[in-house]
Design an enzyme around this catalytic site. Structure first.
Site, short mmCIF file in Angstrom:
data_model
loop_
_atom_site.label_atom_id
_atom_site.label_comp_id
_atom_site.label_asym_id
_atom_site.label_seq_id
_atom_site.Cartn_x
_atom_site.Cartn_y
_atom_site.Cartn_z
N GLY A 35 0.05 -4.62 -12.74
CA GLY A 35 -0.31 -4.78 -11.32
C GLY A 35 -1.27 -5.91 -11.07
N GLY A 52 0.78 -4.40 -8.09
CA GLY A 52 2.10 -4.66 -7.54
C GLY A 52 2.17 -4.50 -6.04
N ARG A 53 1.21 -3.76 -5.49
CA ARG A 53 1.25 -3.57 -4.02
C ARG A 53 -0.13 -3.33 -3.43
NH1 ARG A 53 3.75 2.51 -3.39
NH2 ARG A 53 2.77 3.37 -5.24
N LYS A 82 -3.18 -1.13 0.42
CA LYS A 82 -2.13 -0.66 -0.50
C LYS A 82 -0.84 -0.51 0.30
CE LYS A 82 -1.05 3.03 -3.79
NZ LYS A 82 -1.59 4.19 -4.50
N GLY A 92 6.65 -3.70 -2.94
CA GLY A 92 5.28 -3.96 -2.50
C GLY A 92 4.83 -3.05 -1.37
N ARG A 152 -8.15 1.00 1.32
CA ARG A 152 -9.06 1.66 0.38
C ARG A 152 -10.36 0.86 0.29
NH1 ARG A 152 -5.19 3.07 -4.78
NH2 ARG A 152 -5.28 0.83 -5.19
N ARG A 157 -9.90 -1.52 -13.41
CA ARG A 157 -9.39 -0.38 -14.19
C ARG A 157 -9.51 -0.65 -15.68
NH1 ARG A 157 -5.04 1.26 -10.50
NH2 ARG A 157 -5.61 0.34 -8.51
N ASP A 162 -4.00 2.46 -16.53
CA ASP A 162 -4.14 1.59 -15.35
C ASP A 162 -4.61 2.39 -14.14
OD1 ASP A 162 -1.37 2.55 -15.86
OD2 ASP A 162 -1.05 1.88 -13.81
#
Ligand code: AMP
Ligand code: MG
Length: 523
Positions: free
Chosen positions: A101, A103-104, A123, A136, A186, A193, A266
């Protein structure tokens, strides 16, 4: 994309004097803009956390403005935003999965708040170079779950990324069926991570690995910069500090009955925050081997395996940090000794959490036996986990009724329990076994003032949790554009220890159909 000028809001502009993820450079992320929603699908509000907005100093009006709606659905940029998607890798279901990622997820920027600098992230706002064939996007149901659970966990006192809002649209999204798109905003001090570290270790980019570790220490773990232990190695001190925070987080998950569902490396925050809410679940019946993720066929992430999996993930982090820990053998020894802290921090945190659930303010050697005793009983009878703890708390708060601290006689149990409608004892078929445990509990807590026991218990054992069936009802209504259930749930979950008489049914046993809800990784 146009930048929306805002008098009310602006991200911090780059300042070389500050440690910022964005300063780490292009090896760490790709600068890109969110993808606007396709025409003709305008965004609409699904849910907003005014509590978080206030904490961020935003003011209620801003979070209902068109400026916010457009920006937080990916249609426009806020002032000062220099968005990017970061690169990370990870172990998924125990197997090295390589680059993943984001990825989105697209970071918009950092905001200066009273609590320090916080990153904002969208997100589901479109593809990134790390999307690996994904679209995505995120769908409405999983976005509502992430939004509600982030705010619920925060209110429960469990470290988590926060969620400011969910925006929706009618843009079609193909999953197993055709669904619609949503975006969650978020907020967290950092979204780094374990997988970020693994990425640079596994690709042999050790300079970048060091830069990431140095940034993490300088910004979040300054006490690790010059440790007295580990021969002065700051990266071993970092591993130890992350192990301790992770131990605390997982202990709190276990105590509240939270199953994460996808504890891939992750999905593990370097700050010990609960992150990436997917097929999570709060336990209904206490079944320690419960698997909440329908895609987890092996039960790798079952409720009772979470503490060991967290250690496994920390071990992966330790492996990733090895190039910074010295020569092979010495590095391995340092990593293992830093990881040791998990083995003491986790049981300590777990016991502390369960003592609080029992209203105990002091420590006694026999506490673990008392805790294990009730957990064993709950498991044997598959008692509803949260209802048991709340009833026990309520029972302790009743001044003159029979209570666990004054055990009921085995000879005449029914007579003695009749005064309380919600007696925890009624949850057990084997009343004698529960009475025996109650007697132990009574002896253990007898020297503590009953009112303070009850007070602590009522602040520790929530009445309202995001059970799957509650989330499901809110999602079904939201699909029909009725967002009132999302709002009602948010209010209850942001105040989970308080009584909400008008909504007492939300604290009831789950309906029988709840057991058939299947939540998978699809989101
Ligand atoms: P998750 O299982 O949600 O933690 O996702 C694992 C990885 O896949 C993360 O890097 C996500 O960003 C990425 N991902 C998940 N869903 C999508 C999607 N629809 N489009 C692009 N990337 C995705
Ligand atoms: Mg993830």
């Amino acid at each position: 994309m146009s930048t929306t000028p805002s008098a009310a809001f602006s991200f911090l502009s780059p300042s070389p004097a500050q440690e910022r993820f964005a300063h780490l450079g292009p090896a760490f992320y790709t600068a890109l803009q969110p993808t606007p929603l396709p025409a003709p699908y305008p965004p609409y509000w699904v849910g907003t956390s005014l509590a978080l907005a206030r904490e961020l100093g935003l003011g209620d009006a801003w979070l209902s403005s068109n400026e916010a709606l457009q920006a937080l659905s990916g249609n426009a940029l806020l002032s000062g935003s220099v968005p990017y998607a970061s690169v990370y890798s990870g172990h998924q279901f125990g197997v090295w999965a390589g680059q993943l990622g984001d990825g989105r997820a697209i970071c918009l920027g950092e905001q200066a708040t009273a609590q320090g600098r916080l990153e904002w992230q969208l997100k589901g706002a479109g593809r990134t170079p790390y999307s690996r064939g994904g679209d995505g996007r995120a769908v409405l149901r999983s976005s509502i779950r992430e939004f509600l659970c982030s705010e619920a966990m925060h209110a429960l006192g469990i470290a988590t990324t926060r969620a400011l809002c969910v925006t929706g649209s009618d843009a079609p999204i193909q999953r197993e069926t055709l669904e619609t798109a949503a975006v969650v905003t978020r907020v967290a001090p950092s979204f780094v991570r374990f997988g970020h570290f693994e990425h640079f270790a596994y690709t042999g980019q050790h300079g970048e690995l060091k830069a990431l570790a140095d940034y993490t220490i300088a910004r979040f773990y300054p006490m690790c910069a010059q440790p007295t232990a580990f021969g002065g190695n700051p990266y071993a001190a970092l591993l130890q500090a992350v192990s301790e925070r992770t131990a605390c987080m997982v202990a709190q998950w276990q105590a509240v009955g939270f199953c994460h569902g996808v504890m891939n490396t992750d999905n593990m925050s370097i700050l010990g925050l609960t992150i990436d809410y997917g097929p999570f679940q709060f336990l209904d019946a206490f079944v320690p081997s419960h698997i909440c993720n329908h895609s987890d066929t092996q039960g790798r992430y079952a409720y009772n395996r979470q503490p060991n999996i967290a250690y496994w993930n920390l071990f992966c982090l330790g492996q990733a940090l090895m190039p910074l820990l010295g020569e092979a053998n010495a590095a391995q020894e340092l990593a293992l000794s830093a990881l040791e802290s998990y083995k003491s921090a986790y049981p300590q945190a777990l016991q502390a959490a369960y003592r609080a659930k029992l209203g105990l303010v002091d420590v006694q050697e026999t506490d673990m036996a008392l805790i294990e005793g009730i957990l064993k009983l709950l498991a044997t009878e598959r008692v509803d986990y949260s209802i048991f703890w709340r009833r026990l708390s309520e029972q302790m708060a009743l001044p003159d009724t029979p209570q666990p601290s004054r055990p009921i006689s085995a000879e005449n149990p029914a007579e003695n329990t009749s005064q309380s409608a919600n007696n925890p004892r009624d949850l057990f078929l084997d009343r004698r076994a529960f009475d025996a445990w109650s007697l132990q509990y009574s002896e253990r807590s007898t020297h503590i003032q009953r009112a303070s026991v009850a007070d602590l218990m009522l602040k520790t054992n929530p009445k309202y949790l995001l059970r799957n069936h509650l989330g499901e009802k809110a999602i079904q209504a939201a699909k029909l554009k009725d967002f009132s259930e999302v709002n009602t749930l948010l209010t209850l979950l942001q105040n989970p220890f308080e009584e909400h008489p008008a909504h007492a049914s939300y604290a009831d046993f789950p309906p029988s159909w709840a057991a058939s809800i299947e939540i998978s990784c699809s989101s």
